[in-house]
Design a protein around this motif. Sequence first.
Motif, PDB file in Angstrom:
ATOM      1  N   PRO A 132       1.127  -0.837   0.082  1.00  0.00           N
ATOM      2  CA  PRO A 132      -0.391   0.033   0.318  1.00  0.00           C
ATOM      3  C   PRO A 132       0.829   1.002  -0.179  1.00  0.00           C
ATOM      4  O   PRO A 132       0.135   2.393  -0.045  1.00  0.00           O
ATOM      5  N   GLN A 133       1.697   0.850   0.391  1.00  0.00           N
ATOM      6  CA  GLN A 133       2.560   2.260   0.803  1.00  0.00           C
ATOM      7  C   GLN A 133       3.318   2.494  -0.674  1.00  0.00           C
ATOM      8  O   GLN A 133       3.582   4.143  -1.617  1.00  0.00           O
ATOM      9  N   VAL A 134       3.862   1.246  -1.668  1.00  0.00           N
ATOM     10  CA  VAL A 134       4.130   1.852  -3.168  1.00  0.00           C
ATOM     11  C   VAL A 134       2.869   2.384  -3.348  1.00  0.00           C
ATOM     12  O   VAL A 134       3.517   3.167  -4.700  1.00  0.00           O
TER      13      VAL A 134
ATOM     14  N   LYS B 274       2.073  10.312  -6.214  1.00  0.00           N
ATOM     15  CA  LYS B 274       3.417  11.184  -6.504  1.00  0.00           C
ATOM     16  C   LYS B 274       4.349  12.019  -5.559  1.00  0.00           C
ATOM     17  O   LYS B 274       5.586  12.796  -5.145  1.00  0.00           O
ATOM     18  N   SER B 275       3.568  11.506  -4.214  1.00  0.00           N
ATOM     19  CA  SER B 275       4.240  12.297  -3.457  1.00  0.00           C
ATOM     20  C   SER B 275       5.127  11.437  -1.963  1.00  0.00           C
ATOM     21  O   SER B 275       4.753  10.549  -1.859  1.00  0.00           O
ATOM     22  N   THR B 276       6.159  12.377  -1.810  1.00  0.00           N
ATOM     23  CA  THR B 276       7.661  11.168  -1.270  1.00  0.00           C
ATOM     24  C   THR B 276       7.537  12.712  -0.087  1.00  0.00           C
ATOM     25  O   THR B 276       8.342  12.252   0.675  1.00  0.00           O
ATOM     26  N   ASP B 277       7.412  13.903   0.148  1.00  0.00           N
ATOM     27  CA  ASP B 277       7.807  14.069   1.249  1.00  0.00           C
ATOM     28  C   ASP B 277       8.188  13.800   2.635  1.00  0.00           C
ATOM     29  O   ASP B 277       8.598  13.946   3.099  1.00  0.00           O
ATOM     30  N   SER B 278       6.825  13.000   2.721  1.00  0.00           N
ATOM     31  CA  SER B 278       7.012  12.823   4.010  1.00  0.00           C
ATOM     32  C   SER B 278       8.227  11.393   4.456  1.00  0.00           C
ATOM     33  O   SER B 278       8.243  10.811   5.901  1.00  0.00           O
TER      34      SER B 278
ATOM     35  N   TYR C 149      11.953   9.774  13.780  1.00  0.00           N
ATOM     36  CA  TYR C 149      12.330  11.963  13.537  1.00  0.00           C
ATOM     37  C   TYR C 149      12.497  12.646  12.798  1.00  0.00           C
ATOM     38  O   TYR C 149      11.470  13.794  12.807  1.00  0.00           O
ATOM     39  N   LYS C 150      12.251  12.906  11.381  1.00  0.00           N
ATOM     40  CA  LYS C 150      11.722  13.487  10.598  1.00  0.00           C
ATOM     41  C   LYS C 150       9.918  13.732  10.577  1.00  0.00           C
ATOM     42  O   LYS C 150       9.758  14.971  11.049  1.00  0.00           O
TER      43      LYS C 150
ATOM     44  N   LYS D 117       5.916  16.680  11.798  1.00  0.00           N
ATOM     45  CA  LYS D 117       4.333  16.743  11.741  1.00  0.00           C
ATOM     46  C   LYS D 117       3.479  16.612  10.294  1.00  0.00           C
ATOM     47  O   LYS D 117       2.438  16.537  10.548  1.00  0.00           O
ATOM     48  N   SER D 118       4.274  16.008   9.429  1.00  0.00           N
ATOM     49  CA  SER D 118       4.288  15.797   8.157  1.00  0.00           C
ATOM     50  C   SER D 118       4.064  13.818   8.195  1.00  0.00           C
ATOM     51  O   SER D 118       4.778  13.438   8.378  1.00  0.00           O
ATOM     52  N   THR D 119       2.124  13.132   7.657  1.00  0.00           N
ATOM     53  CA  THR D 119       2.579  12.140   7.368  1.00  0.00           C
ATOM     54  C   THR D 119       1.450  11.696   6.810  1.00  0.00           C
ATOM     55  O   THR D 119       1.388  10.866   6.020  1.00  0.00           O
TER      56      THR D 119
END
Lengths: 86, 86
Positions: free
Chosen positions: A22-24, A31-35, B25-26, B31-33
């Motif tokens: 589900p993560q993949v 297309k969000s990889t910020d977190s 840590y990130k 606080k971004s999930t």
Amino acid sequence: MINPIEILGLVAAILTTAAFLPQVYKTWKTKSTDSLSLTMLLIFVSGVLCWLVYGFLIDSFPIILANFITAISGFLLLYFKYRYKN
Amino acid sequence: MINPIEILGLVAAILTTAAFLPQVYKTWKTKSTDSLSLTMLLIFVSGVLCWLVYGFLIDSFPIILANFITAISGFLLLYFKYRYKN
């Protein structure tokens, strides 16, 4: 008959392997990889490759299976992290 | 002397366990999930708990150690996902 302990190992293997799908999928769709932490992905994939070798050495099928598929998920997430970086 | 195979298992355990610390840590700092999949976290923690029991049953110290600490990281990420939801 499969040993009941190996069945538990297989259940564990299926869960921790399936967890990354589900993560993949989510990362591929949004297309969000910020977190997602790049450091986490790099250390994680290195560790999974060590587990894979360990699984072969102690001859544990659940460990081999889990870490083989998890390695693929890990490499896909690394690729997405690189591909979709801001 | 520790068996060289167990040393490789310990290295694997240290890497896959340590991998989640930069993620924890990130997530704690930003606080971004958003990019973290809740389904992934739930399945992952269930799987890690199965691995923990499996580790005790096959008497593998690296598996026990890795999954004990990873379970803590997993529960922390689940807590953050719940706490910092949008």
